[in-house]
Design an enzyme around this catalytic site. Structure first.
Site, PDB file in Angstrom:
ATOM      1  N   GLU A 428       1.050  -1.436   0.229  1.00  0.00           N
ATOM      2  CA  GLU A 428      -0.001  -0.259  -0.270  1.00  0.00           C
ATOM      3  C   GLU A 428       1.023   0.805   0.126  1.00  0.00           C
ATOM      4  O   GLU A 428       0.448   2.136   0.615  1.00  0.00           O
ATOM      5  CB  GLU A 428      -0.967  -0.434   1.046  1.00  0.00           C
ATOM      6  CG  GLU A 428      -1.391  -0.575   0.895  1.00  0.00           C
ATOM      7  CD  GLU A 428      -2.801  -0.910   2.562  1.00  0.00           C
ATOM      8  OE1 GLU A 428      -2.766  -0.171   3.165  1.00  0.00           O
ATOM      9  OE2 GLU A 428      -3.922  -1.646   2.202  1.00  0.00           O
ATOM     10  N   GLU A 504      -4.066  -9.222   0.054  1.00  0.00           N
ATOM     11  CA  GLU A 504      -4.300  -8.190   2.003  1.00  0.00           C
ATOM     12  C   GLU A 504      -6.003  -8.585   2.039  1.00  0.00           C
ATOM     13  O   GLU A 504      -6.584  -8.091   1.028  1.00  0.00           O
ATOM     14  CB  GLU A 504      -3.926  -7.429   2.278  1.00  0.00           C
ATOM     15  CG  GLU A 504      -4.452  -7.375   4.234  1.00  0.00           C
ATOM     16  CD  GLU A 504      -3.087  -6.197   4.248  1.00  0.00           C
ATOM     17  OE1 GLU A 504      -2.016  -5.612   4.551  1.00  0.00           O
ATOM     18  OE2 GLU A 504      -3.872  -5.211   5.435  1.00  0.00           O
TER      19      GLU A 504
END
Ligand code: GAL
Length: 814
Positions: A428, A504
């Site tokens: 991220e 994720e």
């Protein structure tokens, strides 16, 4: 698009976690574990040999100075808006990094001798990680420094050492606002001294791959970098029983590298179900004299990723049933411990997990070794940040100078581990926005490819709209999506790869043994007690419930699998209570911080563990005061249908169905049950409606006595092995009391010591290393550590108004 990544196996010749010294007549490895002196604060004079450290604390490493607390809300308090969580206004975040005292400078010192030193020797010092910004001094001189706390690194210290009286000093510095979770502090992983000849195998210089595998034979390719001339290599392959099965001599070097191909017939392939390991022994001769020898364990296996077949291991389509793990070990903090890691993996095996993602950094070598041995696929990640900061003093400070070095070391140190099937260059990263980020993504991926052409690279991407537009997602070998289930279909269509990885998933929150009413789906739900409900209906605003991922996993062939956030609770990041003191650890875990399963464990187990039956009822059945009130009952089971009974009265049959909510497809739910004390019974039914299994939960009476359940009955007498003892309270009929919160005390006698205790309560400020703690919803876990002496170890647990209990275990020779 089609990638073929055929691989390989395991180097890591020398170290073991317990043996301090590994000696062959050509090479010696000393793991510097004992007799360190440690002090917090600034001690610039501590670089000098003559510095008097006798008043400093004596510690063994791996060591995490911060885990001993105390917890304090002022530590690393952050007035921030977490952009990643879609926050726009800054608020006070207290437990973000665990509220433990990891910030500041500290020093470690030790002494060592090198009795075999002579002018032909080369001496290296290797750190498996040091948290963080380590500076290393030997005999008063600086030999080098590093920055990233999770990176492996080494220095050649030949010029700095003597036979006798060598002093090593290590300075550590942790900055505030440098992490999004608890990072730990200090020499939390091992430090190795390597003494070898100048003519020797280069450090991390062996690369073993298995580029061709048939039923009859496997080609083992071994590239070995060496130092020296007139060299011959003798490479021997041993099977798992230690029997030599192949041998080859090589004299032809290309530059400084040997490139051998060795045939192994009837290969046993490595896989999670059959983690078969071979060993390669490489001997280096110069002028016919043996100069060096290393042994590397490796596996024979192939991996490939393609739009046609997704991920295949040894030619067999395999979906990732994975969990993300942070590096901390709960009550042990970041200090690496092989038996604690082994226990985690044992729990995950039972859960049916086949893959682990080391979020968001380099894993410990110990964890990789265990994954090779116990059979887990591994996604080895490197960074949570590139150049654009997430936290002020994060990796962005080092990115330009260190990113390449850190990746090179990651790959070189771990590339022979068969468990690793994929690299991740980031999680991220805010660099997902904009062209510079796209270039960085390609630059990092190219470094991985250059160092290891056999494995693909992913990034956990959360800015899915942005990466669909700007090319970031298109260049990745494996496009990894973090959450955003609603964008999977779109991303699959837009990206060229032909598959999507759930890098994720879920971020569902719960506290073990806590149930909230009414039972309803909710995002970022908060309660006055700062706990989350174990009905598993609460999630973070950027994420979703597990069932929504299950649908993608089950219905979309092009989804490669998922890595659930997270396998275990971890210290720090107490979302949804980031602003609520005293919340100081996460609620995301499938198991809690003590490793005790939450209810969610059985939801995942019911689909992932395909060998064993799962039949689990929630909630507990001790609801004094709720008589007659609606108290929904959920059953997580590997069976498709079941009937529920309250005190013998049927509550009806529920069957998993695709024609309802995602939850109705994966859970059996009785939403209207009225509570009455007594017995809750679930009877699982086969397709024809015949009973095939049953489970009962009973209302417990008054807490009466303690019950102790050690996970095994013996420990290794190596001073490091740990025994985990589950402690619970039962009534006089032996029924577990699910709401007991007694304060307990622990005493360990004999050939071991009390190491730590953990109850899994994310809001508890009791310290892990003190021998007293409150139960959290009827349970906690005590950790006992072996000494180096064999013999009996007894744990005695006491608590007010409870019959005490003892258990004796044996500490045995390794
Ligand atoms: C993700 C992030 C993880 C963790 C998680 C919590 O976005 O990658 O590190 O913060 O959210 O839900």
């Amino acid at each position: 698009m089609k990638f073929y990544f055929f691989t390989l196996s395991a180097l890591f010749f020398l170290t073991t976690s317990c043996v301090e010294k590994t000696e062959s007549f050509t090479r010696e490895t000393i793991v510097l574990k004992k007799d360190w002196r440690f002090s917090k604060g600034s001690h610039p004079d501590a670089i000098h040999k003559s510095f008097d450290d006798s008043q400093w604390e004596k510690v063994n490493i791996p060591h995490d100075w911060a885990i001993y607390g105390p917890f304090n809300k002022e530590i690393d308090k952050q007035e921030v808006a977490i952009a990643q969580n879609n926050e726009t206004t800054a608020t006070e975040k207290t437990g973000r990094t665990g509220a433990l005292p990891y910030i500041g400078e500290a020093w470690y010192r030790n002494e060592f001798t090198l009795p075999n030193l002579n002018k032909n020797k080369k001496i290296l010092i290797q750190f498996d990680g040091a948290m963080s910004e380590p500076e290393v001094f030997i005999n008063g001189e600086k030999v080098g420094e590093w920055k990233y706390g999770y990176a492996y690194f080494y220095f050649d210290i030949t010029e700095y050492v003597h036979k006798e009286n060598n002093t090593i000093s290590v300075k550590i510095n942790n900055r505030e606002k440098s992490s999004r979770w608890y990072p730990g502090a200090g020499l939390y992983r091992n430090v190795h001294l390597i003494v070898k000849e100048k003519e020797s195998i280069a450090h991390w210089g062996t690369f073993i791959t298995t580029p061709l595998i048939t039923k009859e034979e496997a080609k083992i390719n071994i590239k070995t970098k060496v130092n020296g001339e007139q060299i011959k290599l003798v490479t021997k392959i041993y099977d798992a029983d230690g029997i030599e099965i192949a041998r080859q001599e090589a004299t032809q070097m290309f530059s400084n590298e040997f490139d051998q191909n060795i045939s192994v017939s009837d290969p046993n392939l490595w896989s999670p179900d059959s983690p078969y390991l071979y060993t390669a022994k490489i001997q280096l001769y110069a002028n016919n004299e043996l100069k060096d020898e290393t042994t590397s364990r490796f596996g024979i296996r192939s991996i490939d990723f393609s739009a046609e077949n997704g991920f295949r291991l040894n030619g067999k389509k395999t979906k990732f049933k994975g969990v993300c793990l942070h590096h901390d070990l709960g009550p042990l903090g970041a200090a690496v411990n092989k038996s604690a890691l082994r226990r985690q993996l044992r729990i995950l095996k039972d859960l049916g997990v086949n893959a682990i993602r080391s979020s968001h950094n380099m894993p410990s070598i110990e964890q990789l070794e265990l994954c090779n041995e116990m059979g887990f696929l591994f996604l080895a990640e490197s960074f949570d940040e590139w150049k654009v900061p997430k936290v002020k003093n994060g990796y962005n400070l080092y990115f330009d100078d260190y990113a390449e070095k850190d990746i090179v070391n990651l790959v070189h140190a771990t590339r022979n581990h068969p468990s690793i099937v994929m690299w991740s260059s980031g999680n991220e990263v805010p660099d997902q926005w904009g062209n510079e980020g796209v270039k960085r993504a390609k630059w990092l991926q190219d470094i991985f490819h250059r160092e290891d052409p056999t494995r693909p690279v992913t990034v956990g991407m959360d800015q899915v709209e942005a990466v669909m537009q700007n090319g970031f997602g298109a260049i990745m070998d494996i496009p990894g999506l973090n959450y955003r289930v609603h964008l999977y279909e779109d991303a699959y269509k837009k990206f060229p790869q032909g598959f999507i990885l759930g890098s994720e998933t879920a971020s569902t929150v719960s506290s073990r043994g806590i149930y909230k009413f009414p039972v309803e789906k909710a995002s970022m739900k908060q309660y006055e007690d700062f706990q989350s409900s174990s009905y598993d209906m609460e999630y973070c605003s950027w994420s979703n419930l597990p069932d929504e991922d299950f649908i993608l996993q089950d219905d979309k062939d092009w989804v490669l699998g998922e890595f659930v956030w997270t396998g275990f609770d971890y210290l720090g990041e107490p979302t949804p209570y980031d602003e609520a003191w005293p919340s100081r650890s996460s609620y995301f875990g499938i198991s809690d911080l003590a490793g005790l399963p939450k209810d969610r464990y059985y939801l995942y187990r019911s689909r992932w563990n395909t060998k064993d039956e799962t039949l689990h009822i929630l909630p507990h059945w001790n609801w004094e005061g709720r008589e007659g009130e609606t108290t929904p009952v959920f059953v997580y089971t590997s069976y498709d249908q079941a009937e529920l009974f309250v005190n013998g009265k049927s509550q009806g049959i529920r069957k998993k169905t695709k024609n309802g909510t995602p939850q109705e497809r994966y859970r059996l739910m009785w939403m209207d049950v009225k509570y009455e004390p007594g017995t809750l019974k679930v009877v699982a039914l086969d397709e024809a409606g015949n009973p095939v299994a049953e489970k009962v939960v009973k209302t417990a009476g008054k807490p009466h006595q303690l019950a102790l359940r050690p996970e095994t009955m013996s420990l290794k007498a190596n001073g490091e092995d740990l025994m985990f003892v589950e402690v619970s309270v039962v009534d006089k009929n032996g029924i577990p009391c699910p709401t007991a919160q007694h304060q307990l005390n622990f005493e360990v006698t004999g050939k071991g010591s009390f190491r730590a205790v953990c109850n899994g309560n994310p809001t508890s400020l009791e310290l892990f290393h003190l021998p007293s703690m409150k139960l959290f919803n009827g349970k906690l876990v005590v950790l006992i550590q072996s000494s180096e002496e064999v013999g009996a170890i007894t744990l005695k647990v006491t608590g007010e108004n409870l019959l005490s209990q003892s258990v004796t275990i044996n500490s045995i020779q390794e």
